[in-house]
Design a protein around this motif. Sequence first.
Motif, PDB file in Angstrom:
ATOM      1  N   VAL A  51      -1.837  49.357  12.315  1.00 61.24           N
ATOM      2  CA  VAL A  51      -2.871  50.378  12.437  1.00 61.24           C
ATOM      3  C   VAL A  51      -3.639  50.124  13.724  1.00 61.24           C
ATOM      4  O   VAL A  51      -4.158  49.028  13.945  1.00 61.24           O
ATOM      5  N   ILE A  52      -3.687  51.146  14.578  1.00 59.84           N
ATOM      6  CA  ILE A  52      -4.380  51.056  15.866  1.00 59.84           C
ATOM      7  C   ILE A  52      -5.483  52.108  15.877  1.00 59.84           C
ATOM      8  O   ILE A  52      -5.237  53.267  15.537  1.00 59.84           O
ATOM      9  N   CYS A  53      -6.685  51.710  16.261  1.00 59.70           N
ATOM     10  CA  CYS A  53      -7.797  52.651  16.333  1.00 59.70           C
ATOM     11  C   CYS A  53      -8.213  52.846  17.787  1.00 59.70           C
ATOM     12  O   CYS A  53      -8.418  51.867  18.514  1.00 59.70           O
ATOM     13  N   ARG A 129       0.458  53.491  12.987  1.00 59.60           N
ATOM     14  CA  ARG A 129      -0.525  54.560  12.779  1.00 59.60           C
ATOM     15  C   ARG A 129      -1.572  54.475  13.881  1.00 59.60           C
ATOM     16  O   ARG A 129      -2.165  53.418  14.110  1.00 59.60           O
ATOM     17  N   LEU A 130      -1.805  55.594  14.562  1.00 61.31           N
ATOM     18  CA  LEU A 130      -2.810  55.671  15.627  1.00 61.31           C
ATOM     19  C   LEU A 130      -3.951  56.548  15.126  1.00 61.31           C
ATOM     20  O   LEU A 130      -3.779  57.741  14.897  1.00 61.31           O
ATOM     21  N   MET A 131      -5.128  55.941  14.937  1.00 63.54           N
ATOM     22  CA  MET A 131      -6.283  56.649  14.409  1.00 63.54           C
ATOM     23  C   MET A 131      -7.334  56.867  15.490  1.00 63.54           C
ATOM     24  O   MET A 131      -7.569  55.988  16.316  1.00 63.54           O
ATOM     25  N   GLU A 132      -7.979  58.016  15.440  1.00 61.63           N
ATOM     26  CA  GLU A 132      -9.128  58.265  16.304  1.00 61.63           C
ATOM     27  C   GLU A 132     -10.377  57.740  15.599  1.00 61.63           C
ATOM     28  O   GLU A 132     -10.768  58.239  14.551  1.00 61.63           O
ATOM     29  N   ARG A 133     -10.969  56.707  16.170  1.00 60.59           N
ATOM     30  CA  ARG A 133     -12.099  55.978  15.598  1.00 60.59           C
ATOM     31  C   ARG A 133     -11.721  55.382  14.232  1.00 60.59           C
ATOM     32  O   ARG A 133     -10.556  55.320  13.854  1.00 60.59           O
ATOM     33  N   SER A 134     -12.737  54.888  13.511  1.00 54.09           N
ATOM     34  CA  SER A 134     -12.481  54.150  12.276  1.00 54.09           C
ATOM     35  C   SER A 134     -13.746  54.110  11.432  1.00 54.09           C
ATOM     36  O   SER A 134     -14.836  54.486  11.876  1.00 54.09           O
ATOM     37  N   VAL A 179      -8.193  50.051  20.657  1.00 54.12           N
ATOM     38  CA  VAL A 179      -8.082  50.499  22.051  1.00 54.12           C
ATOM     39  C   VAL A 179      -9.427  51.118  22.414  1.00 54.12           C
ATOM     40  O   VAL A 179      -9.797  52.174  21.892  1.00 54.12           O
ATOM     41  N   TYR A 180     -10.156  50.443  23.290  1.00 54.24           N
ATOM     42  CA  TYR A 180     -11.490  50.896  23.670  1.00 54.24           C
ATOM     43  C   TYR A 180     -11.416  51.637  24.996  1.00 54.24           C
ATOM     44  O   TYR A 180     -11.155  51.036  26.038  1.00 54.24           O
ATOM     45  N   LEU A 181     -11.637  52.949  24.955  1.00 53.01           N
ATOM     46  CA  LEU A 181     -11.687  53.762  26.174  1.00 53.01           C
ATOM     47  C   LEU A 181     -13.107  53.672  26.721  1.00 53.01           C
ATOM     48  O   LEU A 181     -14.027  54.327  26.222  1.00 53.01           O
ATOM     49  N   ARG A 182     -13.252  52.871  27.752  1.00 57.72           N
ATOM     50  CA  ARG A 182     -14.578  52.526  28.265  1.00 57.72           C
ATOM     51  C   ARG A 182     -14.974  53.495  29.369  1.00 57.72           C
ATOM     52  O   ARG A 182     -14.309  53.586  30.414  1.00 57.72           O
ATOM     53  N   THR A 183     -16.051  54.219  29.149  1.00 61.46           N
ATOM     54  CA  THR A 183     -16.519  55.205  30.115  1.00 61.46           C
ATOM     55  C   THR A 183     -18.021  55.050  30.329  1.00 61.46           C
ATOM     56  O   THR A 183     -18.721  54.497  29.478  1.00 61.46           O
TER      57      THR A 183
END
Length: 264
Positions: A51-53, A129-134, A179-183
């Motif tokens: 599981v990847i978030c 499984r790729l989840m958007e947030r958690s 996976v942290y999309l840092r912006t």
Amino acid sequence: MLLRPLRNWAARALRREGPGSLAPGQGTRGAQHRASLRDKDRENKKEKKSVICVEGNIASGKTTCLEFFSNTTDMEVLPEPVPKWRNVRGHNPLGLMYRDACRWGLTLQTYVQLTMLDHHTRPQTSPVRLMERSIHSARYVFVENLYRSGKMPEVDYVVLSEWFDWIVRNIDVSVDLIVYLRTTPETCYQRLQLRCREEETVIPLEYLNAIHHLYEEWLIKGGLFPVAAPVLVIEADHDMQKMLKLFEQNRDRILTPETQKHGS
């Protein structure tokens, strides 16, 4: 008179069969059952699922990331259940919260917790499984922000926290990779203006700053809250084409989360 023959019969039976012996045929069934359990254990190990978030601020590029991986073999993609938050039997708790967080923060976050729990616990149909947030970011970022900003009373915060703590103790909501999309908040604010989602038109830059700070505190600095999994940081202050290249470059690292360690 009858007890002595019965005792003698029992003693002979124990010597013949042994103290742990089973009835005829039962030993065979037991061996078959144990073999079946061993086969299931091997099968479960063989079918280990991940599981990847994908985490990040509003408009950080999460949807773009999910769309990039949506056609990947052996991966299922679960977008954040925003449509549910916008329409609960005709009500829009997401829109209500953005307009009056003090009144509707608990209402929205209770439903967010429920719908994210559903995502975590539904049967997984693919190896990845790729989840958007958690459910973790819902608590550590968004609920926390409502409380720290004074828009959620302490009693509401404590009740939500108690529910979350119970869930983590009793239900498997584990994650293998974040996976942290840092912006920067400024980049997110510019993107919000361009995509013009109805509920987001009232989001100020200050709110994005607060969410960014909590993400950094949770995933980078190591603050008050535990990090649920190793973190892969992707710097996401880029245009669409650059973002797609970054996702491609990190494809293997994302698809094999068990090999990852904390850091970018």
